[in-house]
Design an enzyme around this catalytic site. Structure first.
Site, PDB file in Angstrom:
ATOM      1  N   ASP A 170       0.856  -1.178   0.000  1.00  0.00           N
ATOM      2  CA  ASP A 170       0.000   0.000   0.000  1.00  0.00           C
ATOM      3  C   ASP A 170       0.893   1.228   0.000  1.00  0.00           C
ATOM      4  O   ASP A 170       2.030   1.192   0.476  1.00  0.00           O
ATOM      5  CB  ASP A 170      -0.874   0.033   1.256  1.00  0.00           C
ATOM      6  CG  ASP A 170      -1.965  -1.028   1.241  1.00  0.00           C
ATOM      7  OD1 ASP A 170      -1.937  -1.870   0.328  1.00  0.00           O
ATOM      8  OD2 ASP A 170      -2.824  -1.004   2.129  1.00  0.00           O
ATOM      9  N   HIS A 246       5.159  -7.240  -0.463  1.00  0.00           N
ATOM     10  CA  HIS A 246       5.060  -8.536  -1.127  1.00  0.00           C
ATOM     11  C   HIS A 246       5.860  -8.523  -2.428  1.00  0.00           C
ATOM     12  O   HIS A 246       6.325  -7.479  -2.885  1.00  0.00           O
ATOM     13  CB  HIS A 246       3.594  -8.854  -1.432  1.00  0.00           C
ATOM     14  CG  HIS A 246       2.724  -8.885  -0.215  1.00  0.00           C
ATOM     15  ND1 HIS A 246       2.100 -10.041   0.222  1.00  0.00           N
ATOM     16  CD2 HIS A 246       2.347  -7.912   0.656  1.00  0.00           C
ATOM     17  CE1 HIS A 246       1.388  -9.780   1.306  1.00  0.00           C
ATOM     18  NE2 HIS A 246       1.517  -8.483   1.587  1.00  0.00           N
ATOM     19  N   SER A 357       7.572   3.551   5.326  1.00  0.00           N
ATOM     20  CA  SER A 357       8.835   3.839   4.653  1.00  0.00           C
ATOM     21  C   SER A 357       8.613   3.926   3.157  1.00  0.00           C
ATOM     22  O   SER A 357       7.571   4.396   2.710  1.00  0.00           O
ATOM     23  CB  SER A 357       9.874   2.770   4.993  1.00  0.00           C
ATOM     24  OG  SER A 357      11.157   3.206   4.625  1.00  0.00           O
TER      25      SER A 357
END
Length: 388
Positions: A170, A246, A357
């Site tokens: 995200d 991911h 981050s």
């Protein structure tokens, strides 16, 4: 009384005239009086001090310079003093120490009665959507670290099967496009060096960056197939975003390079302010190959994000108390028993941050590769980044 007032006025005027005509070592802007010779003498003493000591002693004046009303300390500039730049001042903040302290705080188990108010405040501040969390009950999370690393419901992020590259996390798209002149944009108009970001060209059998004699040849080492181009995409994870990342495609990870470094904030405003911010910060570079050639994913650390975890890499330890500036640690996943590396499927769990981050993708692909993005848009893990 009137006579006294007249005499005071006359005395004041004569004092000002006397001051400016005969005492040039006194500087009187408004009500501030700075003995110029004394300041010059003091600054001369400072110039003889060692650099660390001088930096320490100039800190209070610099902080006051930026905090006080505009121009309050301007007279100091007339005697040769210059404030430390805002960037230098910010770089001097012990962000690594603060991040380690924050990490320790995150591990402290909260009393059962305190969990709901603390997490609710965080949810309200950063707009967290707990309906997507695998466990919605706030009392389930024993500490802040567990709450930051919460898992999502399986159906919350469907993985796009129609596009070859998906978003690994995200976040917000800061920049994307082709890599030109070995410079990559961290935000619009602010670039960093591709070589500085991925690391120096090292000639060893286990490292993916053979020696090169120029920027063009460095880039050519990454673009392994004729007709391909080098592309990049920068995704910023805000504190309220899902913190795991991911695999963005089907690829094989063959090498890891860890750069210990600063832990400055990587929010878009800071990225516009500090050139080569991503090259200063601690980061973990994973490199390997996908069906079109070179592929890399870099997890960039930030303030309070002292922990970057790669699930299949148990030897990785980030935010160490001691490190050498500009150093890096290499690790190869290619061994005598494993000739290829670590295979990753699109959408597979790869790693996680604490708090938030940045993820940077740099990969080669054919010239007809197209991004399905707009700069500044919000994106979620599993959504399409681009395809052929």
């Amino acid at each position: 009384m009137r006579g006294t007032g007249s005499m005071q006025s006359t005395g004041s005027e004569s004092w000002r005239s006397w001051d400016w005509r005969y005492h040039s070592n006194l500087l009187v802007p408004g009500r501030l009086q700075f003995p110029q010779l004394a300041l010059r003498r003091r600054l001369g003493q400072l110039s003889c001090m060692s650099r660390p000591a001088l930096k320490l002693r100039s800190w209070p004046l610099t902080v006051l310079y930026y905090l006080l009303p505009f121009g309050a300390l301007r007279p100091l500039s007339r005697v040769g003093w210059r404030p430390v730049s805002r960037v230098t001042l910010y770089k001097s903040v012990p962000t690594r120490l603060l991040s380690r302290a924050w990490g320790r705080l995150n591990q402290v188990e909260l009393p059962h009665w305190l969990r709901r108010p603390v997490y609710s405040l965080y949810i309200w501040t950063f707009g967290v959507n707990m309906k997507e969390a695998a466990v919605e009950d706030l009392h389930h999370y024993r500490n802040l670290s567990e709450f930051f690393r919460r898992k999502l419901k399986p159906q919350a992020r469907p993985v796009c099967s129609l596009h070859s590259v998906i978003s690994p996390s995200d976040g917000k798209i800061l920049n994307f496009g082709q890599v030109k002149n070995c410079e990559v944009e961290q935000v619009k108009g602010v670039t960093y060096s591709l070589e500085s970001f991925l690391g120096p060209r090292t000639s060893t059998e286990d490292l993916p960056f053979p020696p090169a004699t120029s920027c063009r040849s460095f880039k050519s080492q990454l673009v392994t197939r004729e007709g391909n181009e080098l592309y990049h995409c920068v995704i910023y994870l805000a504190p309220g975003d899902y913190h795991c990342f991911h695999s963005p495609t089907d690829w094989t990870v063959s090498h890891r390079r860890h750069f210990p470094g600063s832990l400055m904030s990587v929010n878009p405003g800071m990225a516009r302010w500090i050139k080569e911010l991503f090259c200063h910060n601690e980061r973990v570079v994973l490199t390997g190959d996908w069906k079109h050639g070179f592929f890399s994913l870099t997890a960039v650390g930030a303030t309070n994000v002292g922990s970057i975890r790669i699930y299949f890499d148990r030897d990785l330890h980030t935010n160490s108390p001691r490190y050498s500036k500009g150093s890096y640690n290499d690790f190869s996943f290619v061994t005598h028993t494993n000739k290829e590396g670590v295979p990753m499927r699109k959408g597979e769990h790869l790693g996680e941050f604490n708090l938030g981050s940045t993820i940077v993708l740099i990969f080669e692909a054919p010239k007809d590769f197209n991004f399905e993005l707009k700069a500044g848009q919000k994106i979620r893990f599993g959504e399409a980044l681009g395809s052929l």
